[in-house]
Design a protein around this motif. Sequence first.
Motif, mmCIF file in Angstrom:
data_model
loop_
_atom_site.group_PDB
_atom_site.id
_atom_site.type_symbol
_atom_site.label_atom_id
_atom_site.label_comp_id
_atom_site.label_asym_id
_atom_site.label_seq_id
_atom_site.Cartn_x
_atom_site.Cartn_y
_atom_site.Cartn_z
ATOM 1 N N ALA A 277 1.043 -1.272 0.191
ATOM 2 C CA ALA A 277 0.232 0.148 -0.270
ATOM 3 C C ALA A 277 0.832 1.842 -0.080
ATOM 4 O O ALA A 277 0.590 2.331 -0.127
ATOM 5 C CB ALA A 277 -0.751 -0.218 1.093
ATOM 6 N N ARG A 278 2.290 0.838 0.776
ATOM 7 C CA ARG A 278 2.786 2.678 1.132
ATOM 8 C C ARG A 278 3.506 3.054 -0.456
ATOM 9 O O ARG A 278 3.939 3.872 -0.973
ATOM 10 C CB ARG A 278 3.971 2.301 1.847
ATOM 11 N N THR A 279 4.097 1.740 -0.799
ATOM 12 C CA THR A 279 4.882 1.412 -2.694
ATOM 13 C C THR A 279 3.575 2.242 -3.486
ATOM 14 O O THR A 279 4.126 2.509 -4.233
ATOM 15 C CB THR A 279 5.896 1.212 -2.454
ATOM 16 N N GLN A 280 3.012 1.266 -3.404
ATOM 17 C CA GLN A 280 1.695 1.316 -4.658
ATOM 18 C C GLN A 280 2.220 0.547 -5.734
ATOM 19 O O GLN A 280 2.017 0.542 -7.549
ATOM 20 C CB GLN A 280 0.843 2.851 -5.405
ATOM 21 N N HIS A 281 2.630 -1.179 -5.221
ATOM 22 C CA HIS A 281 3.808 -1.561 -5.810
ATOM 23 C C HIS A 281 3.267 -2.892 -5.627
ATOM 24 O O HIS A 281 3.555 -3.207 -4.352
ATOM 25 C CB HIS A 281 4.831 -0.998 -6.151
ATOM 26 N N ARG A 282 2.958 -3.686 -6.279
ATOM 27 C CA ARG A 282 2.745 -5.264 -6.041
ATOM 28 C C ARG A 282 4.428 -5.754 -6.985
ATOM 29 O O ARG A 282 3.639 -6.569 -8.736
ATOM 30 C CB ARG A 282 1.719 -6.025 -6.106
ATOM 31 N N PRO A 283 5.410 -6.356 -6.221
ATOM 32 C CA PRO A 283 5.536 -7.371 -7.342
ATOM 33 C C PRO A 283 4.881 -8.493 -7.611
ATOM 34 O O PRO A 283 4.441 -9.534 -7.151
ATOM 35 C CB PRO A 283 7.047 -7.603 -6.571
ATOM 36 N N ARG A 284 5.141 -9.610 -8.819
ATOM 37 C CA ARG A 284 4.571 -10.464 -9.757
ATOM 38 C C ARG A 284 5.440 -11.553 -8.838
ATOM 39 O O ARG A 284 6.628 -11.801 -8.211
ATOM 40 C CB ARG A 284 5.454 -10.508 -10.680
ATOM 41 N N GLY A 285 4.219 -11.885 -8.187
ATOM 42 C CA GLY A 285 4.889 -13.901 -6.836
ATOM 43 C C GLY A 285 4.659 -13.318 -6.050
ATOM 44 O O GLY A 285 4.680 -14.159 -5.567
ATOM 45 N N TYR A 286 5.007 -12.123 -5.266
ATOM 46 C CA TYR A 286 5.000 -11.719 -4.147
ATOM 47 C C TYR A 286 4.209 -11.555 -2.923
ATOM 48 O O TYR A 286 3.743 -12.748 -2.257
ATOM 49 C CB TYR A 286 5.393 -10.696 -3.695
ATOM 50 N N ALA A 287 2.424 -11.858 -3.355
ATOM 51 C CA ALA A 287 1.656 -11.631 -2.625
ATOM 52 C C ALA A 287 1.278 -13.234 -2.648
ATOM 53 O O ALA A 287 0.760 -13.313 -1.459
ATOM 54 C CB ALA A 287 0.352 -10.659 -3.279
ATOM 55 N N TRP A 330 12.512 -3.976 1.256
ATOM 56 C CA TRP A 330 13.887 -3.578 -0.136
ATOM 57 C C TRP A 330 11.873 -2.651 -0.083
ATOM 58 O O TRP A 330 12.818 -1.860 -1.111
ATOM 59 C CB TRP A 330 13.713 -5.411 -0.765
ATOM 60 N N LEU A 331 11.464 -3.261 -0.573
ATOM 61 C CA LEU A 331 10.219 -2.391 -0.936
ATOM 62 C C LEU A 331 9.890 -0.556 -0.653
ATOM 63 O O LEU A 331 9.978 0.241 -0.957
ATOM 64 C CB LEU A 331 8.423 -2.646 -1.130
ATOM 65 N N LEU A 332 10.305 -0.948 0.634
ATOM 66 C CA LEU A 332 10.831 0.557 1.458
ATOM 67 C C LEU A 332 11.548 0.984 1.002
ATOM 68 O O LEU A 332 11.866 1.742 1.059
ATOM 69 C CB LEU A 332 9.914 0.238 2.909
ATOM 70 N N LEU A 333 12.431 0.129 1.172
ATOM 71 C CA LEU A 333 13.994 1.305 0.634
ATOM 72 C C LEU A 333 13.516 1.754 -0.528
ATOM 73 O O LEU A 333 14.270 2.983 -0.925
ATOM 74 C CB LEU A 333 15.326 -0.128 1.042
#
Length: 680
Positions: A277-287, A330-333
């Motif tokens: 939600a913070r990065t507005q990014h969902r890497p493929r397969g992460y969720a 890593w997403l937050l960084l």
Amino acid sequence: MNTPGATTADARPALHRARLVRLAVAFAVLLLALPVVLGLLPMSSPAQPSATAAVLELRRATFTDSTGQSHPDLPLPDTWAQRGQAVGQPGRYTLRFTLAAAPGSDTVWALRAERLSNRHAVRLNGRLVADALSLLPDSVRRPVPVLLALPGDTLRTGENALDITVQTGERAGLSPLEIGPMEALLPRHHQFLRWYVDLPRMLNAAGAGIALFMLVLWVYRRHETLLGSFGAVALLACLRNLGYYSPDSPLPGAWTNLLFYLAQVASVGLLGLFAMARTQHRPRGYAGTLALVLGVLLVCGPVAALTGTMPLVRRWAYPLLLLACLPALWLLLRHALRHPSRRTLQAQLAGWGLVVAAAVHDYAYQTGQLAVTHHYALPLAVPVLVLAFSVAQLRRLMRGMDEVDQLNTALETRVAERTRALDQALQARSRFLAAASHDLRQPMATLTLLLQLLHDRVHSADRPDHPTLQALSQRLDSACAAMNRLPAGLLDLSRLDDGGLVVRRQAVALQPLLQDVVGLSDALARDKGLRLILHPTAAVVDSDPVLLAQILRNLVGNAVRYTDRGGVLVGVRPCGAAAVRIVVHDTGPGIDRPGQQRLFDPFVRLGRPTGPAREHGAGLGLAIARRGADLLGATLTLRSVPGRGSCFSLVVPRQPGLSDPAPACAAPAAPPLPPPGCGC
């Protein structure tokens, strides 16, 4: 164009708000730190030198495990996992100390330990002084700070033996012990509790309150996924941290450990949601991968609680949870390095890093890799993260308030500009209407004069087509009259719109004014076979006679033109003590509800006049009447029933200081009554 002075003025409120944010943060930190500092100060007077000198510190013990194997001269603190001792089994510590003289009966001695299992039994010289083994036998076993009062008659001069039997959990061990006067040990015990128990509990209680407030905001603003996910993970972490310091749990130990385990798993899942939600990014397969790992771990928890293998499952599951935190970090960084407002995001990222580092520390502490005298780090790291996130949200709130203020200022400026443009357009329209009406009057006057000459010649000629010419002349005369009314109406409407008409109020007797108004429409009423009746009145009102007469002419003329049979009634009725109601009632076709809503708009014509007055007007009469009534402060209303006539009423204030005398003349013998249902 913005001038430098204007730019500085615009930036000044933002600077003030930035200072206000800093001041609010400093005040919050001070407000939080002040009771902490005050609470950590000793509440009692320092111990006397003699009492302090009498405190004995015991750092050596003999340990005997459940199999009877003895470990003599064991240094304290003792951590079972570090020396390979099997945890979860009972054990006994034996400590010996020597007193030069037994304490007197007036002195209370105590035993203090910073870390002692909550399941323990203490014997001093063979006498049982404390027994917690039988209290809640299935509760969670954990090392806690303990202060036990020792009966004075159990201590003796010379050598004394202290036996402590413990039943422990994963964090098994014993800290150094202190024996001495209660007045010397009590301040130390309270000081330890303030630093390592009360302070973390207070910080996590405050963090839980802030997190709950965030969740309440998220309930009302569901699109704030960031706020909701952080509030959920912070509330869960703070409640879990508060559970570390609860003396006992009402649930059995296995189920209490299961709740802590499930809280850890859920926290990692909420951290992943927060990062996305913070990065507005969902890497493929992460969720999907995160959901699969957490689902498997959630299933393992109840199975471990039922089979009694919770320590083994936690030993393997917690490292997996720590690894599952790394993609979120890593997403937050990456987002913090790319985002313009790096300071705020870096502060939050540092808070998350501190929480993960504290989780690693607590895992090592939980599994016995650290000494039993260590403390949990998460209860201190989580409130720091909550504070960092709260400061970021406060800055966001202040930025939002700045943007709202700027938008309001811009909106007010645009509204003022549009209002000025609209006023200018209205004034230009009114000037155009006035000029056009004035310019139309001259050719219309000439045309009227020529038509009058033609009319006279036609009536004086002796020709076969004399009736036909007369009919054509009358039609031209009617068309010319209608064209004459249009410039007059436009001119009157423009004067009312642009405020060019000045109201001159005075005492106006209604009877002569109404007689003049009715007289103008009397001929048309006779031609149509209508009865035009005026009820006599002695009312005197406070109004402008010219404008009031124009309003009534429009109302009466309109009623006569659109009525086929019956008649038109004009009268005056009292309307309270301070006003009168002038009524114009007709027996015409009536007006439906949609027509009533549009009737007073300019250029609106409903139906066609009948009889000798078939020429169309411009649809300005009632619009002029409504504007004139507004200018006079009068109230013009309409009640109408289709097929049963219409009733226009104008409420006008009375002349102050005057009352209505009796009518000077009687009413006509048989006036037409209003049809039922009009309510006038």
